[in-house]
Motif scaffolding. Sequence first.
Motif, PDB file in Angstrom:
ATOM      1  N   VAL A  51      48.127  42.518  26.135  1.00  0.00           N
ATOM      2  CA  VAL A  51      49.198  41.597  26.330  1.00  0.00           C
ATOM      3  C   VAL A  51      49.852  41.584  27.557  1.00  0.00           C
ATOM      4  O   VAL A  51      50.133  40.885  28.404  1.00  0.00           O
ATOM      5  CB  VAL A  51      49.967  41.098  25.160  1.00  0.00           C
ATOM      6  N   LEU A  52      50.761  42.858  27.361  1.00  0.00           N
ATOM      7  CA  LEU A  52      51.404  43.341  28.661  1.00  0.00           C
ATOM      8  C   LEU A  52      50.616  43.407  30.025  1.00  0.00           C
ATOM      9  O   LEU A  52      50.902  42.981  31.280  1.00  0.00           O
ATOM     10  CB  LEU A  52      52.121  44.656  28.379  1.00  0.00           C
ATOM     11  N   ALA A  53      49.345  43.902  29.994  1.00  0.00           N
ATOM     12  CA  ALA A  53      48.454  43.786  31.206  1.00  0.00           C
ATOM     13  C   ALA A  53      48.221  42.369  31.776  1.00  0.00           C
ATOM     14  O   ALA A  53      48.303  41.963  32.932  1.00  0.00           O
ATOM     15  CB  ALA A  53      47.309  44.615  31.095  1.00  0.00           C
ATOM     16  N   ALA A  54      47.889  41.524  30.605  1.00  0.00           N
ATOM     17  CA  ALA A  54      47.519  40.149  30.977  1.00  0.00           C
ATOM     18  C   ALA A  54      48.935  39.590  31.874  1.00  0.00           C
ATOM     19  O   ALA A  54      48.651  38.833  32.671  1.00  0.00           O
ATOM     20  CB  ALA A  54      47.454  39.408  29.696  1.00  0.00           C
ATOM     21  N   MET A  55      50.082  39.847  31.089  1.00  0.00           N
ATOM     22  CA  MET A  55      51.353  39.524  31.728  1.00  0.00           C
ATOM     23  C   MET A  55      51.472  39.929  33.201  1.00  0.00           C
ATOM     24  O   MET A  55      51.993  39.158  34.053  1.00  0.00           O
ATOM     25  CB  MET A  55      52.167  39.668  30.785  1.00  0.00           C
ATOM     26  N   TYR A  58      49.083  38.173  35.707  1.00  0.00           N
ATOM     27  CA  TYR A  58      49.383  36.798  35.662  1.00  0.00           C
ATOM     28  C   TYR A  58      50.652  36.810  36.902  1.00  0.00           C
ATOM     29  O   TYR A  58      50.484  35.827  37.750  1.00  0.00           O
ATOM     30  CB  TYR A  58      49.977  36.074  34.501  1.00  0.00           C
ATOM     31  N   GLU A  59      51.557  37.598  36.750  1.00  0.00           N
ATOM     32  CA  GLU A  59      52.722  37.770  37.503  1.00  0.00           C
ATOM     33  C   GLU A  59      52.173  38.154  38.929  1.00  0.00           C
ATOM     34  O   GLU A  59      52.652  37.595  39.836  1.00  0.00           O
ATOM     35  CB  GLU A  59      53.544  38.948  36.999  1.00  0.00           C
ATOM     36  N   ASP A  60      51.127  38.911  38.991  1.00  0.00           N
ATOM     37  CA  ASP A  60      50.619  39.474  40.295  1.00  0.00           C
ATOM     38  C   ASP A  60      49.859  38.337  40.915  1.00  0.00           C
ATOM     39  O   ASP A  60      49.770  38.096  42.366  1.00  0.00           O
ATOM     40  CB  ASP A  60      49.532  40.648  40.196  1.00  0.00           C
TER      41      ASP A  60
END
Length: 64
Positions: A51-55, A58-60
Amino acid sequence: VWGSARDISDIPAVLVERLQHYFLTYKLIPGQRQHARITKIYGRSHAHKVVLAAMSDYEDNFAL
């Protein structure tokens, strides 16, 4: 009902199997092959990292 569950091991195996079935079939179109597969069930720690990697991804890619 499952508010006290903190990891996949806290949930009955039959429920995990039902969830797997749901995620493998909910987008199926009758007559077409199933393309999705589940090769491993991960616990909370790994899921949190995903989940943290996906967030972060997304931010990137979509941050203003």
